[in-house]
Write an enzyme that holds these catalytic residues in place. Structure first.
Site, PDB file in Angstrom:
ATOM      1  CG  ASP A 108      14.888 -24.773  34.265  1.00 22.54           C
ATOM      2  OD1 ASP A 108      13.808 -24.235  34.153  1.00 22.54           O
ATOM      3  OD2 ASP A 108      15.617 -25.445  33.374  1.00 22.54           O
ATOM      4  CB  ILE A 109       9.760 -23.009  36.364  1.00 21.25           C
ATOM      5  CG1 ILE A 109       8.409 -23.133  36.934  1.00 21.25           C
ATOM      6  CG2 ILE A 109       9.627 -22.371  34.930  1.00 21.25           C
ATOM      7  CD1 ILE A 109       7.526 -22.068  37.343  1.00 21.25           C
TER       8      ILE A 109
ATOM      9  CG  ASP B 299       7.870 -15.660  27.601  1.00 21.14           C
ATOM     10  OD1 ASP B 299       7.228 -16.545  27.328  1.00 21.14           O
ATOM     11  OD2 ASP B 299       7.351 -14.379  27.208  1.00 21.14           O
TER      12      ASP B 299
ATOM     13  CB  THR C 232      11.456 -10.256  40.945  1.00 20.94           C
ATOM     14  OG1 THR C 232      11.625 -11.443  40.451  1.00 20.94           O
ATOM     15  CG2 THR C 232      10.199 -10.138  41.504  1.00 20.94           C
ATOM     16  N   GLY C 233      12.341 -10.008  37.348  1.00 18.98           N
ATOM     17  CA  GLY C 233      13.416 -10.013  36.464  1.00 18.98           C
ATOM     18  C   GLY C 233      13.332  -8.700  35.434  1.00 18.98           C
TER      19      GLY C 233
HETATM   20  P1  ADP Z   1       9.411 -10.682  34.379  1.00 17.86           P
HETATM   21  O1  ADP Z   1       9.412  -9.940  32.994  1.00 17.86           O
HETATM   22  O2  ADP Z   1       8.062 -11.009  34.841  1.00 17.86           O
HETATM   23  O3  ADP Z   1      10.128  -9.904  35.253  1.00 17.86           O
HETATM   24  P2  ADP Z   1      11.623 -12.669  33.949  1.00 17.86           P
HETATM   25  O4  ADP Z   1      11.593 -13.806  33.155  1.00 17.86           O
HETATM   26  O5  ADP Z   1      12.648 -11.445  33.408  1.00 17.86           O
HETATM   27  O6  ADP Z   1      10.037 -11.818  34.349  1.00 17.86           O
HETATM   28  O7  ADP Z   1      12.128 -12.922  35.432  1.00 17.86           O
HETATM   29  C1  ADP Z   1      11.375 -13.487  36.302  1.00 17.86           C
HETATM   30  C2  ADP Z   1      11.930 -14.391  37.384  1.00 17.86           C
HETATM   31  O8  ADP Z   1      12.358 -15.845  36.646  1.00 17.86           O
HETATM   32  C3  ADP Z   1      13.375 -13.839  37.729  1.00 17.86           C
HETATM   33  O9  ADP Z   1      13.675 -14.170  39.204  1.00 17.86           O
HETATM   34  C4  ADP Z   1      14.252 -14.786  36.799  1.00 17.86           C
HETATM   35  O10 ADP Z   1      15.526 -15.035  37.276  1.00 17.86           O
HETATM   36  C5  ADP Z   1      13.454 -16.235  36.522  1.00 17.86           C
HETATM   37  N1  ADP Z   1      13.844 -17.148  35.717  1.00 17.86           N
HETATM   38  C6  ADP Z   1      14.383 -17.094  34.634  1.00 17.86           C
HETATM   39  N2  ADP Z   1      14.513 -18.324  34.047  1.00 17.86           N
HETATM   40  C7  ADP Z   1      13.951 -19.385  34.952  1.00 17.86           C
HETATM   41  C8  ADP Z   1      13.681 -20.648  34.885  1.00 17.86           C
HETATM   42  N3  ADP Z   1      14.102 -21.423  33.751  1.00 17.86           N
HETATM   43  N4  ADP Z   1      12.782 -21.279  35.928  1.00 17.86           N
HETATM   44  C9  ADP Z   1      12.572 -20.311  37.114  1.00 17.86           C
HETATM   45  N5  ADP Z   1      12.981 -19.174  37.046  1.00 17.86           N
HETATM   46  C10 ADP Z   1      13.617 -18.305  36.041  1.00 17.86           C
END
Ligand code: ADP
Length: 188
Positions: free
Chosen positions: A20-21, A44, A132-133
């Site tokens: 988790d970032i 976000d 990629t989300g």
């Molecule tokens: P985008 O709109 O740029 O596609 P998203 O947030 O929908 O962004 O997804 C981008 C990536 O971040 C996906 O691989 C998602 O699983 C991942 N993600 C979601 N929550 C977290 C988190 N807390 N820490 C790291 N990565 C996350």
């Protein structure tokens, strides 16, 4: 199983971990934001929840000053209550099939984030998998652009010592690991 992979580029270490970032202790964490900078879903939402209202306050000031943030650009704010010191907000492209400038915009999102980090004398930075989300960028293609763009930047920069890709789910982690192996292989 420990899948962590690391790669030395110039004087920096580029690594890939699952996690988790919002809990990363690097100088900056990168947010895959949208142009309005008002928070949203995915990473976000997690960043704004973990960091608290100070982040949104600064985002509002940035938008009031310079308008919406175009895809491929990046800005920096506090990280509020998180362990990281700063959040670098960047906007990746929405995937429309790949012929609408998506690769260049994705590369730019990584490059501009690193540029902002270097300009602020930050030495460590964590990235999520931008676009990629919800934005639908195929992860095999996106991981190649992400890793190559970061490696190229690190070859020209000495201030950034550590770049960590913090990947949330298994599928994304595996895609980045596979790509990193490919890139290492290509270099012989
Ligand atoms: P985008 O709109 O740029 O596609 P998203 O947030 O929908 O962004 O997804 C981008 C990536 O971040 C996906 O691989 C998602 O699983 C991942 N993600 C979601 N929550 C977290 C988190 N807390 N820490 C790291 N990565 C996350």
């Amino acid at each position: 199983m420990n899948d962590n992979l690391a790669y030395t580029v110039n004087q920096a270490i580029l690594s890939i971990i699952q996690g988790d970032i919002t809990t990363q202790a690097t100088d900056a964490i990168v947010n895959a934001a949208n142009s309005g900078l008002m928070g949203g879903g995915g990473v976000d939402g997690a960043i704004h929840r973990a960091g608290g209202p100070a982040i949104l306050e600064e985002c509002k000031q940035i938008v009031a000053r310079q308008g919406r943030l175009p895809a491929g650009q990046a800005v920096i704010t506090t990280a509020g209550n998180m362990e990281a010191k700063h959040v670098i907000h960047t906007v990746g492209p929405i995937w429309h099939g790949g012929s609408q400038g998506e690769p260049e915009l994705l590369a730019s999102a990584y490059r501009e984030s690193l540029k902002v980090a270097a300009e602020n004398n930050l030495s460590s930075i964590s990235f999520p998998s931008i676009s990629t989300g919800a934005y639908g960028y195929p992860v095999d293609k996106a991981s190649r652009i992400a890793l190559k763009t970061v490696a190229t930047f690190l070859q020209k920069t000495t201030s950034i010592k550590e770049v960590v890709f913090v990947l949330f789910d298994n599928r994304t982690l595996e895609a980045y690991n596979d790509t990193l192996w490919d890139i290492k292989g290509e270099k012989g």
